[in-house]
Design an enzyme around this catalytic site. Sequence first.
Site, PDB file in Angstrom:
ATOM      1  N   ARG A  26     -15.694   4.361  10.903  1.00 51.04           N
ATOM      2  CA  ARG A  26     -15.742   5.252  12.075  1.00 51.04           C
ATOM      3  C   ARG A  26     -16.911   6.217  12.038  1.00 51.04           C
ATOM      4  NH1 ARG A  26     -11.048   6.384  15.126  1.00 51.04           N
ATOM      5  NH2 ARG A  26     -11.595   8.405  15.963  1.00 51.04           N
ATOM      6  N   TYR A  34      -9.378  -4.912   6.500  1.00 48.31           N
ATOM      7  CA  TYR A  34     -10.606  -5.626   6.860  1.00 48.31           C
ATOM      8  C   TYR A  34     -11.793  -4.924   6.219  1.00 48.31           C
ATOM      9  CZ  TYR A  34     -10.215  -1.941  10.427  1.00 48.31           C
ATOM     10  OH  TYR A  34     -10.030  -0.739  11.071  1.00 48.31           O
ATOM     11  N   GLU A  60     -18.036  20.528  21.771  1.00 46.88           N
ATOM     12  CA  GLU A  60     -17.128  20.027  20.735  1.00 46.88           C
ATOM     13  C   GLU A  60     -16.649  21.200  19.901  1.00 46.88           C
ATOM     14  OE1 GLU A  60     -15.593  17.163  19.512  1.00 46.88           O
ATOM     15  OE2 GLU A  60     -14.919  18.532  17.928  1.00 46.88           O
ATOM     16  N   GLN A  61     -15.322  21.259  19.718  1.00 45.67           N
ATOM     17  CA  GLN A  61     -14.769  22.411  18.989  1.00 45.67           C
ATOM     18  C   GLN A  61     -15.154  22.422  17.516  1.00 45.67           C
ATOM     19  OE1 GLN A  61     -10.511  22.114  19.453  1.00 45.67           O
ATOM     20  NE2 GLN A  61     -10.358  20.299  18.171  1.00 45.67           N
ATOM     21  N   ASP A  69      -8.464   9.010  24.852  1.00 46.91           N
ATOM     22  CA  ASP A  69      -7.095   9.353  24.439  1.00 46.91           C
ATOM     23  C   ASP A  69      -6.496  10.476  25.280  1.00 46.91           C
ATOM     24  OD1 ASP A  69      -7.033   7.444  22.470  1.00 46.91           O
ATOM     25  OD2 ASP A  69      -6.793   8.828  20.792  1.00 46.91           O
TER      26      ASP A  69
HETATM   27  C1  LIG Z   1      -4.396   4.352  12.526  1.00 45.80           C
HETATM   28  C2  LIG Z   1      -5.322   4.183  13.709  1.00 45.80           C
HETATM   29  C3  LIG Z   1      -6.124   3.061  13.784  1.00 45.80           C
HETATM   30  C4  LIG Z   1      -6.963   2.885  14.904  1.00 45.80           C
HETATM   31  N1  LIG Z   1      -7.724   1.751  14.966  1.00 45.80           N
HETATM   32  C5  LIG Z   1      -8.493   1.533  16.061  1.00 45.80           C
HETATM   33  C6  LIG Z   1      -9.280   0.351  16.162  1.00 45.80           C
HETATM   34  O1  LIG Z   1      -9.302  -0.474  15.235  1.00 45.80           O
HETATM   35  N2  LIG Z   1     -10.013   0.159  17.299  1.00 45.80           N
HETATM   36  C7  LIG Z   1     -10.023   1.064  18.342  1.00 45.80           C
HETATM   37  O2  LIG Z   1     -10.696   0.826  19.357  1.00 45.80           O
HETATM   38  N3  LIG Z   1      -9.286   2.197  18.259  1.00 45.80           N
HETATM   39  C8  LIG Z   1      -8.529   2.456  17.152  1.00 45.80           C
HETATM   40  N4  LIG Z   1      -7.796   3.615  17.054  1.00 45.80           N
HETATM   41  C9  LIG Z   1      -7.791   4.566  18.208  1.00 45.80           C
HETATM   42  C10 LIG Z   1      -8.999   5.453  18.227  1.00 45.80           C
HETATM   43  O3  LIG Z   1      -9.163   6.084  16.993  1.00 45.80           O
HETATM   44  C11 LIG Z   1      -8.859   6.518  19.334  1.00 45.80           C
HETATM   45  O4  LIG Z   1      -8.321   5.946  20.487  1.00 45.80           O
HETATM   46  C12 LIG Z   1     -10.206   7.110  19.685  1.00 45.80           C
HETATM   47  O5  LIG Z   1     -10.754   7.751  18.570  1.00 45.80           O
HETATM   48  C13 LIG Z   1     -10.082   8.103  20.851  1.00 45.80           C
HETATM   49  O6  LIG Z   1     -11.336   8.697  21.082  1.00 45.80           O
HETATM   50  P1  LIG Z   1     -11.450   9.964  22.018  1.00 45.80           P
HETATM   51  O7  LIG Z   1     -12.909  10.310  22.029  1.00 45.80           O
HETATM   52  O8  LIG Z   1     -10.759   9.736  23.301  1.00 45.80           O
HETATM   53  O9  LIG Z   1     -10.609  11.105  21.276  1.00 45.80           O
HETATM   54  P2  LIG Z   1     -10.815  11.783  19.860  1.00 45.80           P
HETATM   55  O10 LIG Z   1     -11.408  10.840  18.882  1.00 45.80           O
HETATM   56  O11 LIG Z   1      -9.508  12.409  19.502  1.00 45.80           O
HETATM   57  O12 LIG Z   1     -11.902  12.917  20.137  1.00 45.80           O
HETATM   58  C14 LIG Z   1     -11.574  14.113  20.797  1.00 45.80           C
HETATM   59  C15 LIG Z   1     -12.622  15.148  20.397  1.00 45.80           C
HETATM   60  O13 LIG Z   1     -12.419  16.313  21.190  1.00 45.80           O
HETATM   61  C16 LIG Z   1     -12.504  17.451  20.367  1.00 45.80           C
HETATM   62  N5  LIG Z   1     -11.723  18.491  21.064  1.00 45.80           N
HETATM   63  C17 LIG Z   1     -10.381  18.561  21.199  1.00 45.80           C
HETATM   64  N6  LIG Z   1     -10.040  19.603  21.964  1.00 45.80           N
HETATM   65  C18 LIG Z   1     -11.207  20.194  22.349  1.00 45.80           C
HETATM   66  C19 LIG Z   1     -11.520  21.306  23.181  1.00 45.80           C
HETATM   67  N7  LIG Z   1     -10.555  22.003  23.792  1.00 45.80           N
HETATM   68  N8  LIG Z   1     -12.822  21.651  23.357  1.00 45.80           N
HETATM   69  C20 LIG Z   1     -13.818  20.935  22.760  1.00 45.80           C
HETATM   70  N9  LIG Z   1     -13.576  19.887  21.943  1.00 45.80           N
HETATM   71  C21 LIG Z   1     -12.286  19.500  21.775  1.00 45.80           C
HETATM   72  C22 LIG Z   1     -11.943  17.006  19.038  1.00 45.80           C
HETATM   73  O14 LIG Z   1     -12.391  17.861  17.979  1.00 45.80           O
HETATM   74  C23 LIG Z   1     -12.498  15.604  18.939  1.00 45.80           C
HETATM   75  O15 LIG Z   1     -13.783  15.577  18.345  1.00 45.80           O
HETATM   76  C24 LIG Z   1      -6.981   3.844  15.951  1.00 45.80           C
HETATM   77  C25 LIG Z   1      -6.185   4.985  15.855  1.00 45.80           C
HETATM   78  C26 LIG Z   1      -5.365   5.158  14.737  1.00 45.80           C
HETATM   79  C27 LIG Z   1      -4.513   6.391  14.674  1.00 45.80           C
END
Ligand SMILES: Cc1cc2nc3c(=O)[nH]c(=O)nc-3n(C[C@H](O)[C@H](O)[C@H](O)COP(=O)(O)OP(=O)(O)OC[C@H]3O[C@@H](n4cnc5c(N)ncnc54)[C@H](O)[C@@H]3O)c2cc1C
Length: 415
Positions: free
Chosen positions: A107, A219, A34-35, A298
């Site tokens: 979160r 909520y 994790e960065q 994502d």
């Molecule tokens: C306004 C809003 C409301 C939301 N509400 C909901 C909800 O109610 N329910 C729901 O299910 N989802 C919700 N979401 C979506 C949800 O927040 C994301 O889809 C989810 O957090 C994605 O998780 P992830 O682990 O794929 O990516 P991220 O949470 O973006 O995590 C990626 C991680 O990778 C790290 N990283 C990035 N590049 C590198 C690299 N090169 N090397 C090492 N580490 C790296 C980052 O620092 C980060 O910690 C919402 C989003 C928004 C914007």
Amino acid sequence: MASSRNVLIAGAGIGGLSAALMLARSGFRVTLMEQAERLEETGAGIQLSPNATRILIEMGLGSRLKADVFEPKGITIHTASGSTLARIPLGADAEKRYGAPYWSIHRADLQMALLEAVQANPDISLRLGTRVEDFVVHAHGVSAACRRRSTASEEHGIALIAADGLWSVLRPRLGVRARPQFRKRTAWRALVPASTVDAEFRAPEVQLWLGRSAHIVHYPVKTGALINIVAIVDDNWAEPGWAASGDREQLLSRYSQWSWCAPVRDFLAQPDRWTKWALYDIDPFSPWSDGPVTLLGDAAHPMLPFLAQGAAMAIEDAAVLADCMGRYPDDVASAMRRYERARRRRTARVQNAARSNGRTYHMSAAEAVLRNIFLRLAGGPLLLYRYNWLYDWHTATPGSVAREHKLPSARPDDE
Ligand SMILES: Cc1cc2nc3c(=O)[nH]c(=O)nc-3n(C[C@H](O)[C@H](O)[C@H](O)COP(=O)(O)OP(=O)(O)OC[C@H]3O[C@@H](n4cnc5c(N)ncnc54)[C@H](O)[C@@H]3O)c2cc1C
């Protein structure tokens, strides 16, 4: 066995942490990079629907999370002017129907529960402050080029999972040309103590207010102590990133028109601090995987938040990937292909449904007349029924995903 099966994960968001836990459960060792130096999340809530809570509970996190979650009893949909259009039952009704609860949670609480489980697992090694910059695939697996401050290093594994979020640096390295597209919406987020807002805004519900070119969702989180507010407006502010500070007066001016009823405007005036996010997604694309490298969460299928499913899809991805890897530990490339095949159609459907909700929520006055008639006539139970495909999704235990989703046979020559 496990030591020869090290899997690399880039990114310890909800997707990366969940994947690490589930891969360890499937018999792998995991190096999770994790960065960020510390895992922290600016204050915001998320909703977790039964398709996600079911997996978290199966992972053994149920009782740990129960101390932090709130269980909304329904989703109430209002017009901006204050009339109620429908109430979708959640609470015991949803739990009975889907066999798992609907939760809202801060979160940071979800991230902390996952992090504690990762830190307690001897098969997972978490490297904070370590950025994965590139990778090379070779006969023995994958080597990832990493950087910790100014020091470069290499990590080796049988596979690499890019869980590095919307702005993934590894996605283009997999040959994916698609880039995040700005969808001309901004999400503003704030938290307020429940004790300071009027009773109707601290009801044990998810509440949705629909207006022209804007909507609001709020909520309870922190077992009801705080109310999480998300206000979404059509906007051209496109700055990427996660925690720009928002100008409160600017937000309030967006909700100042007569069409927004006074109680909602007063409610929005409560928080002093707002953060804002420009909203991006990517059209569904393929492939996500190349040999022993794949995308998750994502990074694979960024979506607009209008169905509250981004984190849920990352958790589902983690369960399916761990299941496929567990079944093909000696043929990682095949496991990745199967994972991708099992996930692509569902996540694309969710991405499209989220976009469609965004259009419906922000309709013009003329279009909204028909929308409102539909919502009133349909009624809450039918509106919930429409989402059976989403919420009634099961992975059960590792090894069972393939059976339940009729994935292709286990024999590689069947492909
Ligand atoms: C306004 C809003 C409301 C939301 N509400 C909901 C909800 O109610 N329910 C729901 O299910 N989802 C919700 N979401 C979506 C949800 O927040 C994301 O889809 C989810 O957090 C994605 O998780 P992830 O682990 O794929 O990516 P991220 O949470 O973006 O995590 C990626 C991680 O990778 C790290 N990283 C990035 N590049 C590198 C690299 N090169 N090397 C090492 N580490 C790296 C980052 O620092 C980060 O910690 C919402 C989003 C928004 C914007």
